[in-house]
Motif scaffolding. Structure first.
Motif, PDB file in Angstrom:
ATOM      1  N   SER A   1       1.890   4.790   8.373  1.00  0.00           N
ATOM      2  CA  SER A   1       2.530   5.418   7.403  1.00  0.00           C
ATOM      3  C   SER A   1       3.536   6.022   7.569  1.00  0.00           C
ATOM      4  O   SER A   1       3.475   6.888   8.611  1.00  0.00           O
ATOM      5  CB  SER A   1       1.331   5.897   6.197  1.00  0.00           C
ATOM      6  OG  SER A   1       0.674   6.922   7.133  1.00  0.00           O
TER       7      SER A   1
ATOM      8  N   SER B   1      -4.448   0.785   3.306  1.00  0.00           N
ATOM      9  CA  SER B   1      -5.245  -0.573   3.443  1.00  0.00           C
ATOM     10  C   SER B   1      -6.536  -0.062   3.792  1.00  0.00           C
ATOM     11  O   SER B   1      -6.945   0.904   4.337  1.00  0.00           O
ATOM     12  CB  SER B   1      -4.726  -1.419   4.343  1.00  0.00           C
ATOM     13  OG  SER B   1      -4.770  -0.711   5.789  1.00  0.00           O
TER      14      SER B   1
ATOM     15  N   GLY C   1      -6.645   8.454   9.888  1.00  0.00           N
ATOM     16  CA  GLY C   1      -7.060   8.622   8.626  1.00  0.00           C
ATOM     17  C   GLY C   1      -8.669   8.690   8.577  1.00  0.00           C
ATOM     18  O   GLY C   1      -9.194   8.892   7.419  1.00  0.00           O
TER      19      GLY C   1
ATOM     20  N   ALA D   1      -9.323   7.517  14.774  1.00  0.00           N
ATOM     21  CA  ALA D   1      -8.487   6.973  13.629  1.00  0.00           C
ATOM     22  C   ALA D   1      -8.172   8.274  12.999  1.00  0.00           C
ATOM     23  O   ALA D   1      -8.996   8.738  12.228  1.00  0.00           O
ATOM     24  CB  ALA D   1      -9.185   6.021  12.914  1.00  0.00           C
TER      25      ALA D   1
ATOM     26  N   HIS E   1       1.437  -5.330  12.295  1.00  0.00           N
ATOM     27  CA  HIS E   1       1.769  -6.173  11.206  1.00  0.00           C
ATOM     28  C   HIS E   1       2.357  -7.534  11.812  1.00  0.00           C
ATOM     29  O   HIS E   1       3.549  -7.396  12.397  1.00  0.00           O
ATOM     30  CB  HIS E   1       2.827  -5.263  10.309  1.00  0.00           C
ATOM     31  CG  HIS E   1       2.066  -4.056   9.877  1.00  0.00           C
ATOM     32  ND1 HIS E   1       1.742  -2.911  10.773  1.00  0.00           N
ATOM     33  CD2 HIS E   1       1.692  -3.679   8.403  1.00  0.00           C
ATOM     34  CE1 HIS E   1       1.217  -1.970   9.816  1.00  0.00           C
ATOM     35  NE2 HIS E   1       1.098  -2.454   8.567  1.00  0.00           N
TER      36      HIS E   1
ATOM     37  N   ARG F   1       2.738  12.797  15.984  1.00  0.00           N
ATOM     38  CA  ARG F   1       1.252  12.026  15.843  1.00  0.00           C
ATOM     39  C   ARG F   1       0.785  12.081  17.466  1.00  0.00           C
ATOM     40  O   ARG F   1       1.374  11.786  18.052  1.00  0.00           O
ATOM     41  CB  ARG F   1       1.485  10.730  15.214  1.00  0.00           C
ATOM     42  CG  ARG F   1       0.023   9.956  15.162  1.00  0.00           C
ATOM     43  CD  ARG F   1       0.197   8.808  14.433  1.00  0.00           C
ATOM     44  NE  ARG F   1      -1.080   7.918  14.363  1.00  0.00           N
ATOM     45  CZ  ARG F   1      -1.290   6.977  13.485  1.00  0.00           C
ATOM     46  NH1 ARG F   1      -0.592   6.819  12.429  1.00  0.00           N
ATOM     47  NH2 ARG F   1      -2.469   6.331  13.743  1.00  0.00           N
TER      48      ARG F   1
ATOM     49  N   THR G   1       0.766  -1.302   0.045  1.00  0.00           N
ATOM     50  CA  THR G   1       0.039  -0.128  -0.075  1.00  0.00           C
ATOM     51  C   THR G   1       0.851   1.381   0.005  1.00  0.00           C
ATOM     52  O   THR G   1       0.891   1.923  -0.959  1.00  0.00           O
ATOM     53  CB  THR G   1      -0.771   0.018   1.333  1.00  0.00           C
ATOM     54  OG1 THR G   1      -0.051  -0.017   2.442  1.00  0.00           O
ATOM     55  CG2 THR G   1      -2.002  -1.063   0.954  1.00  0.00           C
TER      56      THR G   1
HETATM   57  O1  TXA Z   1      -1.781   0.597   4.430  1.00  0.00           O
HETATM   58  C1  TXA Z   1      -1.660   0.782   5.671  1.00  0.00           C
HETATM   59  O2  TXA Z   1      -2.647   0.410   6.372  1.00  0.00           O
HETATM   60  C2  TXA Z   1      -0.471   1.257   5.930  1.00  0.00           C
HETATM   61  C3  TXA Z   1       0.697   0.429   6.043  1.00  0.00           C
HETATM   62  C4  TXA Z   1       1.990   0.646   6.447  1.00  0.00           C
HETATM   63  O3  TXA Z   1       0.242  -0.872   6.584  1.00  0.00           O
HETATM   64  N1  TXA Z   1      -0.689   1.683   7.415  1.00  0.00           N
HETATM   65  C5  TXA Z   1      -1.255   2.824   7.736  1.00  0.00           C
HETATM   66  O4  TXA Z   1      -1.189   3.213   9.226  1.00  0.00           O
HETATM   67  O5  TXA Z   1      -2.156   3.646   6.957  1.00  0.00           O
HETATM   68  P1  TXA Z   1      -1.750   4.594   9.722  1.00  0.00           P
HETATM   69  O6  TXA Z   1      -1.399   4.580  11.173  1.00  0.00           O
HETATM   70  O7  TXA Z   1      -1.275   5.755   8.927  1.00  0.00           O
HETATM   71  O8  TXA Z   1      -3.318   4.449   9.429  1.00  0.00           O
HETATM   72  C6  TXA Z   1      -4.050   3.415   9.953  1.00  0.00           C
HETATM   73  C7  TXA Z   1      -5.344   3.932  10.467  1.00  0.00           C
HETATM   74  C8  TXA Z   1      -5.243   5.205  11.325  1.00  0.00           C
HETATM   75  O9  TXA Z   1      -6.208   6.077  11.100  1.00  0.00           O
HETATM   76  C9  TXA Z   1      -5.210   4.725  12.984  1.00  0.00           C
HETATM   77  O10 TXA Z   1      -5.943   5.551  13.618  1.00  0.00           O
HETATM   78  C10 TXA Z   1      -6.423   3.576  12.460  1.00  0.00           C
HETATM   79  O11 TXA Z   1      -6.052   2.978  11.443  1.00  0.00           O
HETATM   80  N2  TXA Z   1      -6.507   2.661  13.559  1.00  0.00           N
HETATM   81  C11 TXA Z   1      -5.487   2.014  14.016  1.00  0.00           C
HETATM   82  N3  TXA Z   1      -5.980   1.080  14.978  1.00  0.00           N
HETATM   83  C12 TXA Z   1      -7.031   1.333  15.132  1.00  0.00           C
HETATM   84  C13 TXA Z   1      -8.075   0.903  16.049  1.00  0.00           C
HETATM   85  N4  TXA Z   1      -7.716  -0.128  17.053  1.00  0.00           N
HETATM   86  N5  TXA Z   1      -9.589   1.219  16.039  1.00  0.00           N
HETATM   87  C14 TXA Z   1      -9.503   2.073  14.985  1.00  0.00           C
HETATM   88  N6  TXA Z   1      -8.887   2.770  14.017  1.00  0.00           N
HETATM   89  C15 TXA Z   1      -7.568   2.323  14.073  1.00  0.00           C
END
Ligand code: TXA
Ligand code: MG
Length: 333
Positions: free
Chosen positions: A158, A199, A242, A240, A78, A69, A46
């Protein structure tokens, strides 16, 4: 032993290492470095992730610092193998197992009830944890080597500063984070990411799946795998990043589906002509290619100091949904 090509980055007093043409010995070293509590940025299919040992609080804190952050935004853990899921998640519903079997390794994150192994410093205090098995050779090699050395999982958001555009090349990681990484940290170069947007995140804590963030695994694919119609949410109570309305933002102002002016940047499918005097940043042939080139195109706008970027939203219910989601958030600055 040859460890791949190493490039030392000197940033004032810092010396961070980029490793390209990664060999097994480079991967072993990177895994060791993760076990020792350092950060390793690595490619996934991704976007590039900024990894740390998900069981090591001080290592995970380094991620938050490097990204700038807020500490209550959870990280995705992962792993390399579906057999490790039970370590991190419990009460996994049947439909989530179907999703995992259908789409892992792949561009999908499942949110599940957490086990005691998952600490608050990974989930920002939430009772749930995000788990993903990426589909990228170098990522899988790093994760399985890390697990071989006793690690349980790699927390990786990310590899960009908070709120900025996700990196899809090692060079973009360097541009984002070189100033914030230490001499013990590394960036593994695995070339450009195949998918290009993050993702699909699916909340699997209720009786039916809820899409929290659209991606390459679409609503139709989720339905086909589970026989359940996934809901979507914009529930901002879920912490989250994102899901925040303004995110994925370049320095340039992003404007959607309007007519650009002379000197503006322009992103649209290749069948849409470039208006007179406008700087074409990308001409993808289809929606998959659009996703793949989007973030680099936004980065290129910034490096060319283009102040305004016009983008045409792609239509369709495939990865176009994810592209529209990211572009709408970029435009919401
Ligand atoms: O494609 C991807 O998912 C990439 C690659 C590196 O794996 N990772 C990624 O991580 O995009 P990040 O942290 O940039 O975005 C992940 C999103 C964030 O908005 C985070 O808050 C949410 O996933 N997230 C993670 N754990 C969560 C949880 N337990 N409940 C709700 N949202 C969660
Ligand atoms: Mg992110």
């Amino acid at each position: 032993m040859i460890k791949g090509t190493t490039k030392l980055i000197k940033w004032e007093n810092l010396r961070m290492v980029i490793i390209s043409n990664c060999t097994q010995s480079a991967i072993t070293d990177a895994a060791k470095s993760l076990v020792s509590g350092n950060l390793v940025a690595f490619p996934t299919e991704t976007v590039y992730g900024l990894g740390a040992d998900a069981s090591n609080e001080s290592a995970v804190n380094k991620i938050y610092k490097a990204k700038g952050r807020p500490a209550d935004h959870p990280l995705i853990v992962h792993i390399s193998n579906i057999n490790l899921l039970d370590k991190w998640a419990k009460d996994v519903p049947e439909y989530a197992i179907k999703l995992a079997r259908s789409f892992w390794p792949g561009p999908m994150t499942l949110i599940l009830p957490r086990t005691a192994l998952v600490k608050d410093f990974v989930t920002g205090g939430q009772d749930n944890v995000g788990i993903r098995i990426p589909n990228q050779t170098l990522a899988l090699a790093l994760l399985s080597e890390f697990e071989k050395q006793g690690g349980a999982g790699v927390a990786a958001p990310s590899a960009n500063r908070f709120g900025a555009v996700s990196p899809t090349t090692a060079g973009a990681v360097e541009a984002e984070l070189a100033a914030y990484l230490s001499g013990d940290d590394q960036i593994l170069d695995g070339g450009a990411c195949d998918v290009g947007v993050e993702s699909t995140i699916i909340d699997c804590t209720g009786s039916t799946p809820i899409i929290l963030r659209p991606g390459a695994i679409t609503a139709q694919m989720i339905f086909a795998a589970t026989d359940l119609e996934p809901a979507t949410t914009n529930n901002l109570d879920i912490k989250a990043s994102g899901l925040l309305e303004s995110h994925y933002s370049p320095l340039a102002k992003v404007i959607l589906d309007r007519t650009p002016e002379r000197g503006d940047g322009f992103i649209a499918l290749s069948n849409i002509k470039t208006p007179e005097g406008v700087i074409r940043l990308a001409s993808p042939k289809n929606n998959e290619e659009y996703a793949k080139v989007l973030y680099q195109a936004l980065r290129n706008a910034d490096s060319q100091q283009i102040k305004t970027v016009h983008a045409h939203l792609p239509v369709g219910s495939d990865i176009a949904v994810a592209i529209r989601d990211r572009l709408t958030k970029s435009a919401n600055k």
